[in-house]
Scaffold this motif. Structure first.
Motif, PDB file in Angstrom:
ATOM      1  N   GLY A 140      22.018  33.093 -26.842  1.00  0.00           N
ATOM      2  CA  GLY A 140      21.090  32.206 -25.987  1.00  0.00           C
ATOM      3  C   GLY A 140      20.001  32.770 -25.394  1.00  0.00           C
ATOM      4  O   GLY A 140      19.758  34.041 -25.330  1.00  0.00           O
ATOM      5  N   GLN A 141      19.125  31.620 -24.942  1.00  0.00           N
ATOM      6  CA  GLN A 141      17.767  32.208 -24.359  1.00  0.00           C
ATOM      7  C   GLN A 141      18.128  33.017 -23.100  1.00  0.00           C
ATOM      8  O   GLN A 141      17.086  33.623 -22.655  1.00  0.00           O
ATOM      9  CB  GLN A 141      17.028  30.721 -24.005  1.00  0.00           C
ATOM     10  N   HIS A 142      19.096  32.851 -22.187  1.00  0.00           N
ATOM     11  CA  HIS A 142      19.313  33.756 -21.190  1.00  0.00           C
ATOM     12  C   HIS A 142      20.150  34.695 -21.361  1.00  0.00           C
ATOM     13  O   HIS A 142      20.496  35.426 -20.354  1.00  0.00           O
ATOM     14  CB  HIS A 142      19.833  32.879 -20.013  1.00  0.00           C
ATOM     15  N   GLU A 143      20.562  35.146 -22.464  1.00  0.00           N
ATOM     16  CA  GLU A 143      21.315  36.404 -22.771  1.00  0.00           C
ATOM     17  C   GLU A 143      20.724  37.721 -22.215  1.00  0.00           C
ATOM     18  O   GLU A 143      21.559  38.755 -21.891  1.00  0.00           O
ATOM     19  CB  GLU A 143      21.738  36.487 -24.239  1.00  0.00           C
ATOM     20  N   HIS A 144      19.364  37.761 -22.145  1.00  0.00           N
ATOM     21  CA  HIS A 144      18.895  39.186 -21.630  1.00  0.00           C
ATOM     22  C   HIS A 144      19.317  39.278 -20.275  1.00  0.00           C
ATOM     23  O   HIS A 144      19.568  40.547 -19.893  1.00  0.00           O
ATOM     24  CB  HIS A 144      17.327  38.935 -21.972  1.00  0.00           C
ATOM     25  N   GLN A 145      19.610  38.202 -19.475  1.00  0.00           N
ATOM     26  CA  GLN A 145      19.810  38.547 -18.157  1.00  0.00           C
ATOM     27  C   GLN A 145      21.279  39.189 -17.876  1.00  0.00           C
ATOM     28  O   GLN A 145      21.443  40.266 -17.159  1.00  0.00           O
ATOM     29  CB  GLN A 145      20.161  37.158 -17.369  1.00  0.00           C
ATOM     30  N   SER A 146      22.168  39.010 -18.735  1.00  0.00           N
ATOM     31  CA  SER A 146      23.642  39.454 -18.886  1.00  0.00           C
ATOM     32  C   SER A 146      23.438  40.703 -19.246  1.00  0.00           C
ATOM     33  O   SER A 146      24.412  41.660 -18.875  1.00  0.00           O
ATOM     34  CB  SER A 146      24.390  38.756 -19.823  1.00  0.00           C
ATOM     35  N   LEU A 147      22.210  41.092 -19.976  1.00  0.00           N
ATOM     36  CA  LEU A 147      22.217  42.845 -20.504  1.00  0.00           C
ATOM     37  C   LEU A 147      22.159  43.720 -19.185  1.00  0.00           C
ATOM     38  O   LEU A 147      22.247  45.008 -19.443  1.00  0.00           O
ATOM     39  CB  LEU A 147      21.170  42.984 -21.265  1.00  0.00           C
TER      40      LEU A 147
ATOM     41  N   ASP B 164      18.872  30.401 -29.701  1.00  0.00           N
ATOM     42  CA  ASP B 164      18.498  29.422 -28.844  1.00  0.00           C
ATOM     43  C   ASP B 164      17.197  30.130 -28.045  1.00  0.00           C
ATOM     44  O   ASP B 164      17.470  30.539 -27.092  1.00  0.00           O
ATOM     45  CB  ASP B 164      19.459  28.860 -28.031  1.00  0.00           C
ATOM     46  N   GLU B 165      16.000  29.769 -28.660  1.00  0.00           N
ATOM     47  CA  GLU B 165      14.817  30.313 -27.937  1.00  0.00           C
ATOM     48  C   GLU B 165      14.945  31.547 -27.439  1.00  0.00           C
ATOM     49  O   GLU B 165      14.505  31.930 -26.097  1.00  0.00           O
ATOM     50  CB  GLU B 165      14.720  29.264 -26.706  1.00  0.00           C
ATOM     51  N   VAL B 166      15.458  32.568 -28.283  1.00  0.00           N
ATOM     52  CA  VAL B 166      15.386  33.970 -27.871  1.00  0.00           C
ATOM     53  C   VAL B 166      14.267  34.878 -28.024  1.00  0.00           C
ATOM     54  O   VAL B 166      13.933  35.707 -27.676  1.00  0.00           O
ATOM     55  CB  VAL B 166      16.683  34.802 -28.600  1.00  0.00           C
ATOM     56  N   ASP B 167      13.136  33.878 -28.402  1.00  0.00           N
ATOM     57  CA  ASP B 167      11.771  34.382 -28.749  1.00  0.00           C
ATOM     58  C   ASP B 167      10.956  34.349 -27.433  1.00  0.00           C
ATOM     59  O   ASP B 167       9.556  34.421 -27.530  1.00  0.00           O
ATOM     60  CB  ASP B 167      11.256  33.971 -29.965  1.00  0.00           C
ATOM     61  N   ALA B 168      11.613  33.801 -26.303  1.00  0.00           N
ATOM     62  CA  ALA B 168      10.961  33.355 -25.078  1.00  0.00           C
ATOM     63  C   ALA B 168      10.175  34.947 -24.754  1.00  0.00           C
ATOM     64  O   ALA B 168      10.672  36.011 -24.738  1.00  0.00           O
ATOM     65  CB  ALA B 168      11.406  33.101 -23.943  1.00  0.00           C
TER      66      ALA B 168
ATOM     67  N   HIS C 166       9.896  27.700 -30.168  1.00  0.00           N
ATOM     68  CA  HIS C 166       8.809  26.912 -29.583  1.00  0.00           C
ATOM     69  C   HIS C 166       7.487  27.570 -30.105  1.00  0.00           C
ATOM     70  O   HIS C 166       6.279  27.430 -29.983  1.00  0.00           O
ATOM     71  CB  HIS C 166       8.557  26.939 -28.132  1.00  0.00           C
ATOM     72  N   LEU C 167       7.728  28.695 -31.131  1.00  0.00           N
ATOM     73  CA  LEU C 167       6.738  29.496 -31.469  1.00  0.00           C
ATOM     74  C   LEU C 167       6.171  29.180 -32.952  1.00  0.00           C
ATOM     75  O   LEU C 167       7.419  29.299 -33.823  1.00  0.00           O
ATOM     76  CB  LEU C 167       7.092  30.915 -31.448  1.00  0.00           C
ATOM     77  N   PRO C 168       5.176  28.849 -33.151  1.00  0.00           N
ATOM     78  CA  PRO C 168       4.653  28.571 -34.656  1.00  0.00           C
ATOM     79  C   PRO C 168       4.942  29.464 -35.629  1.00  0.00           C
ATOM     80  O   PRO C 168       5.443  29.125 -36.666  1.00  0.00           O
ATOM     81  CB  PRO C 168       3.411  27.977 -34.571  1.00  0.00           C
ATOM     82  N   GLN C 169       4.764  30.707 -35.383  1.00  0.00           N
ATOM     83  CA  GLN C 169       4.972  32.088 -36.222  1.00  0.00           C
ATOM     84  C   GLN C 169       6.503  32.072 -36.613  1.00  0.00           C
ATOM     85  O   GLN C 169       6.621  32.337 -37.686  1.00  0.00           O
ATOM     86  CB  GLN C 169       4.586  33.195 -35.448  1.00  0.00           C
ATOM     87  N   VAL C 170       7.247  31.997 -35.664  1.00  0.00           N
ATOM     88  CA  VAL C 170       8.747  31.765 -35.967  1.00  0.00           C
ATOM     89  C   VAL C 170       9.051  30.797 -37.002  1.00  0.00           C
ATOM     90  O   VAL C 170      10.052  30.667 -37.930  1.00  0.00           O
ATOM     91  CB  VAL C 170       9.651  32.002 -34.745  1.00  0.00           C
ATOM     92  N   ALA C 171       8.676  29.425 -36.374  1.00  0.00           N
ATOM     93  CA  ALA C 171       8.976  28.312 -37.298  1.00  0.00           C
ATOM     94  C   ALA C 171       8.629  28.235 -38.679  1.00  0.00           C
ATOM     95  O   ALA C 171       9.117  27.959 -39.709  1.00  0.00           O
ATOM     96  CB  ALA C 171       8.577  26.995 -36.596  1.00  0.00           C
TER      97      ALA C 171
END
Length: 553
Positions: free
Chosen positions: A130-137, A457-461, A489-494
């Motif tokens: 998930g996109q908020h997984e970095h918080q749990s780290l 899920d939006e881990v590239d934020a 949301h990044l065109p380079q990733v998409a």
């Protein structure tokens, strides 16, 4: 691999269906269109917590389902067979409904299942980042769990925790033996009386349900037999019985069919009905011969049910819980017997301490090996995510006192530049650095995940530019080995995706909004990438840039 994800009446998704391919699939769309809704739905289907407020406005319930490939002979196939949850060969279907009133129901291959079973099956199927997984780290417990999962030490960690709790229980008995002799003797006497009673009663696991079913059968034996015999008479034994009439009608129509072949399908249906009725008749005869009209057996069943009821009232629990109470009583008496013998108890404590030390030693060795591997892999990944020269390390620090989690703490440390010392993750990483570190860790761990479907899920934020392109290439390479779904949301990733789906938000009558998902062809992908690059106003220049991005992928 995920074949189909279907979402109905969930948040703003009225009816949405996604059929991702086998490689790297990207999901894009404007903010608020519902991209993450699909990931949330998938998470619910593999055991996530449900919120009834997410049922779509105006609907009574949300319905979610997912169809996966199932490999014959796989651990998941064996798991399903052991629980009698099999479905069609090569296919597994998970379904979950959420009612506005708060009720949630789960199904596996059409069989009613528990939420725990859904979660257990999900562990074989999907790995969601998930996109908020970095918080749990930033949490020590999450760091320890991630290291154990990466190193395959989860079973050892469970063994260590169990050995620690057993050791502490016995140590508590030592203290109890020294300070509570009188109370212990009173408890022992009460438990001995209970054990004697339960040993005489001898309740057996599953007995209550079996008795209830047997009692119903015996109690209604006469009506069951009468019903079976009445059905037999109607089928074949009374005047005008249906079976001979079916045969006669079929014979008459068969003769007529010689003059008009259009009657043959009707004849075949009648012949089939006659065969099935004959089979039903044989089944009824077999059943009637086995119906038991035994008043003595009924009295014995009622007596046993009353005895179990009385015991349940005596100990203030349901009759079906009596076998568990008997086992708990024997276990507690065994502990009290140990407490009555200090030498024997101390020997048990010492043996438990050795078991814990052995388990903790194995766990520590596994963690050291995993820490080295994870440190090297994440450090390598950092170099590709605009953190050149950065280092990552997993430190294992001895604890002053042993714990259920082992004899060391786990700490993630990082240095963003070669000239800087290693420091704890929480103290040095900025928001952007932390998201990139999280992504580097997730990519490493995802490669070693045993499941076939990986979701990001939006881990590239927090990243962009060349770093985003690197992330896209990494996910595409990962898609050569697994099915990868990425909300971005990044065109380079998409642009690196093997296929792209657009999640769109549409207005409906009455002011309501709804999501829809569309698979994009090349022309549509260029338009979508141009939107992601240039926003609301799309120019020929942004389209050209979008096409270049897509071709470069």
């Amino acid at each position: 691999m995920l074949r189909v994800l279907s979402v109905r009446d969930y948040v703003i998704a009225e009816r949405v269906e996604l059929e991702p391919g086998a490689a790297y699939c990207v999901l894009t769309g404007e903010t608020g269109a519902g991209k993450s809704i699909l990931v949330d739905a998938l998470e619910l289907l593999v055991g996530g917590r449900a919120d009834p407020t997410l049922v779509r406005e105006g609907a009574e319930r949300a319905e979610l389902s997912a169809e996966f490939d199932l490999v014959a002979g796989s651990p998941l196939a064996a798991w399903l067979e052991a629980r009698e949850l099999q479905g069609d060969p090569g296919c597994l279907i998970l379904r979950r409904t959420l009612e506005r009133g708060g009720r949630s129901r789960c199904f596996i291959n059409g069989h009613a299942a528990t939420l725990a079973q859904l979660a257990e099956a999900g562990e074989y199927l999907v790995d969601i980042h998930g996109q908020h997984e970095h918080q749990s780290l930033l949490r020590p417990a999450a760091q320890r769990a991630l290291l154990d999962a990466h190193g395959g030490a989860e079973a050892l960690a469970l063994d260590c925790g169990e050995a620690f709790r057993d050791w502490q229980r016995l140590r508590a008995l030592v203290e109890e033996a020294a300070h509570q002799f009188a109370q212990r003797e009173a408890e022992r006497a009460e438990l001995e009386e209970r054990r004697a009673f339960l040993d005489k009663l001898a309740p057996v696991a599953g007995e209550w349900d079996r008795l209830a079913a047997e009692h119903r059968r015996l109690q209604h034996g006469s009506s069951l037999l009468a019903g079976a015999q009445s059905a037999l008479e109607a089928l074949s034994e009374s005047e005008g019985a249906s079976l001979p009439q079916l045969a006669a009608v079929a014979a008459r129509l068969r003769a007529l069919a010689e003059h008009d072949a259009q009657l043959m399908p009707v004849v075949e249906l009648l012949v089939s009905a006659e065969a099935q009725a004959a089979e039903a008749m044989r089944g009824l005869r077999h059943y009637a011969s086995r119906v038991d009209l035994d008043p003595e057996a009924l009295r014995e069943s009622e007596s046993r049910i009353e005895a179990l009821h009385a015991a349940g009232r005596r100990f203030r629990l349901r009759p079906e819980a009596l076998p568990e109470l008997a086992e708990a009583t024997r276990a507690r008496l065994s502990d009290l017997a140990l407490a009555a013998s200090p030498a024997a108890l101390q020997a048990e404590v010492d043996a438990a301490a050795v078991r814990y030390a052995t388990a903790a030693k194995k766990l520590s060795a596994k963690r050291r090996s995993a820490a080295r591997a994870l440190s090297e892999a994440v450090t390598e990944g950092m170099q590709k995510l605009a953190m050149a020269g950065g280092r990552f390390a997993v430190s294992l620090l001895p604890l002053a006192e042993p714990s259920a989690a082992g004899v060391e703490s786990v700490a993630f440390e990082v240095s963003s530049h070669p000239s800087l010392p290693m420091r704890p993750l929480a103290k040095v990483a900025s928001g952007g650095e932390l998201s990139r570190l999280s992504l580097a860790i997730q990519l490493v761990c995802a490669r070693e995940s045993p499941v076939a479907t990986l979701v990001f899920d939006e881990v590239d934020a927090g990243i962009g530019g060349a770093v985003a392109e690197t992330v896209g290439r990494s996910l595409r390479r990962l898609g050569r080995e697994r099915q990868v779904l990425c909300v971005t949301h990044l065109p380079q990733v998409a642009a690196q995706g093997d296929e792209q789906w657009s999640v769109q938000r549409a207005n409906q009558r009455g002011g309501k909004v709804a999501s829809r998902v569309v698979r994009l062809d090349r022309v549509a992908r260029i338009e979508e990438l141009a939107r992601m690059l240039g926003g609301a106003e799309i120019t020929p220049t942004t389209r050209k840039h979008a096409a270049e991005l897509l071709d470069a992928g």
